[in-house]
Motif scaffolding. Sequence first.
Motif, PDB file in Angstrom:
ATOM      1  N   CYS A   1     -48.300 -23.869  46.011  1.00  0.00           N
ATOM      2  CA  CYS A   1     -48.608 -24.902  47.005  1.00  0.00           C
ATOM      3  C   CYS A   1     -49.605 -25.927  46.474  1.00  0.00           C
ATOM      4  O   CYS A   1     -49.555 -27.103  46.854  1.00  0.00           O
TER       5      CYS A   1
ATOM      6  N   HIS B   1     -36.749 -27.189  43.578  1.00  0.00           N
ATOM      7  CA  HIS B   1     -38.058 -27.014  44.207  1.00  0.00           C
ATOM      8  C   HIS B   1     -38.347 -25.530  44.412  1.00  0.00           C
ATOM      9  O   HIS B   1     -39.469 -25.059  44.159  1.00  0.00           O
TER      10      HIS B   1
ATOM     11  N   CYS C   1     -47.690 -28.741  44.966  1.00  0.00           N
ATOM     12  CA  CYS C   1     -46.470 -29.128  45.665  1.00  0.00           C
ATOM     13  C   CYS C   1     -46.594 -30.536  46.236  1.00  0.00           C
ATOM     14  O   CYS C   1     -47.569 -30.860  46.914  1.00  0.00           O
TER      15      CYS C   1
ATOM     16  N   ARG D   1     -39.039 -21.349  54.809  1.00  0.00           N
ATOM     17  CA  ARG D   1     -40.483 -21.375  54.585  1.00  0.00           C
ATOM     18  C   ARG D   1     -41.097 -22.715  54.981  1.00  0.00           C
ATOM     19  O   ARG D   1     -42.162 -22.758  55.608  1.00  0.00           O
ATOM     20  N   THR D   2     -40.440 -23.800  54.630  1.00  0.00           N
ATOM     21  CA  THR D   2     -41.003 -25.126  54.916  1.00  0.00           C
ATOM     22  C   THR D   2     -40.779 -25.566  56.352  1.00  0.00           C
ATOM     23  O   THR D   2     -41.495 -26.425  56.861  1.00  0.00           O
TER      24      THR D   2
ATOM     25  N   VAL E   1     -36.600 -21.907  50.773  1.00  0.00           N
ATOM     26  CA  VAL E   1     -37.255 -23.195  50.999  1.00  0.00           C
ATOM     27  C   VAL E   1     -36.985 -23.704  52.414  1.00  0.00           C
ATOM     28  O   VAL E   1     -37.891 -24.189  53.089  1.00  0.00           O
TER      29      VAL E   1
ATOM     30  N   PHE F   1     -39.892 -35.868  53.236  1.00  0.00           N
ATOM     31  CA  PHE F   1     -39.733 -34.682  52.398  1.00  0.00           C
ATOM     32  C   PHE F   1     -38.741 -34.972  51.267  1.00  0.00           C
ATOM     33  O   PHE F   1     -39.043 -34.792  50.076  1.00  0.00           O
TER      34      PHE F   1
ATOM     35  N   CYS G   1     -45.052 -29.193  54.975  1.00  0.00           N
ATOM     36  CA  CYS G   1     -44.517 -27.830  54.986  1.00  0.00           C
ATOM     37  C   CYS G   1     -45.210 -26.956  56.028  1.00  0.00           C
ATOM     38  O   CYS G   1     -46.433 -27.009  56.191  1.00  0.00           O
TER      39      CYS G   1
ATOM     40  N   MET H   1     -39.240 -29.208  61.551  1.00  0.00           N
ATOM     41  CA  MET H   1     -39.782 -30.388  60.884  1.00  0.00           C
ATOM     42  C   MET H   1     -39.268 -31.640  61.595  1.00  0.00           C
ATOM     43  O   MET H   1     -38.076 -31.750  61.892  1.00  0.00           O
TER      44      MET H   1
ATOM     45  N   CYS I   1     -41.728 -23.764  44.868  1.00  0.00           N
ATOM     46  CA  CYS I   1     -41.780 -22.912  46.056  1.00  0.00           C
ATOM     47  C   CYS I   1     -41.196 -21.541  45.718  1.00  0.00           C
ATOM     48  O   CYS I   1     -40.190 -21.108  46.277  1.00  0.00           O
TER      49      CYS I   1
ATOM     50  N   ARG J   1     -46.461 -30.478  50.299  1.00  0.00           N
ATOM     51  CA  ARG J   1     -47.222 -29.420  50.958  1.00  0.00           C
ATOM     52  C   ARG J   1     -47.738 -29.811  52.341  1.00  0.00           C
ATOM     53  O   ARG J   1     -47.834 -28.966  53.225  1.00  0.00           O
TER      54      ARG J   1
ATOM     55  N   LYS K   1     -51.618 -21.975  52.723  1.00  0.00           N
ATOM     56  CA  LYS K   1     -51.177 -22.532  51.447  1.00  0.00           C
ATOM     57  C   LYS K   1     -51.814 -21.758  50.289  1.00  0.00           C
ATOM     58  O   LYS K   1     -52.964 -21.330  50.362  1.00  0.00           O
TER      59      LYS K   1
END
Length: 223
Positions: A194, A182, A197, A147-148, A144, A9, A203, A1, A187, A200, A208
């Motif tokens: 999603c 979260h 979210c 996954r994100t 989290v 975020f 992420c 990210m 999540c 999203r 999704k």
Amino acid sequence: MKKADVFDFYRRLAEDDPHPVTELEYGNPFQLVVAVALSAQSTDVGVNKATRALFAEVDTPAKMLALGEDGLKRHIKTIGLFNTKAKNVIALSQLLVDQFGGEVPSTRDALERLPGVGRKTANVVLNVAFGQETFAVDTHIFRVGNRTGLARGKTPLAVELVLDKVTPGPFRVHAHHWLILHGRYTCKARTPECWRCIVRDLCAFKPKTPAPKSAASKETKDA
């Protein structure tokens, strides 16, 4: 990210819940240590049900020792692994009395010397009781983070170290609470929600999860 996305975020999670707190019920640092130790492989809801009467009676290590292992077991018998947890709580209470004057220490090394207290529990206590910038990586945060794409790692420690590196200053104290909540409510492990979210679009998870028919119908009707 990306760095800008990490900030956004956290910003969104912070705006949605400006003052997150642990869902464990406690009255002082000692009770917090006990509650977190009891919560391993158990739910906060289940721990709270067991500790309400216990904490009304016991608020110091000395009182826990006076209650004794059998007395403690009667309070926490609804919690998984209660026999082992009772032994640990009595042992950590004894150590607090013998070596720390009955007070909960405020360093990770000292906390991890307590029976039944690992790195995650120590991080929770340091953050919640003493306001330190720690990241207690449980199953929710591990999921989290990976996954994100916020903090990927093969172990909880690896995820913790990445979070420590990438989490911006304004969000460091409350970061692990936002991520836990979260993961617990949005999540989710089996089916992440999603469709509702607030992060999203930031992420990395694909595809999704679409809204269930009932929710989709309600959104259409509300629109």
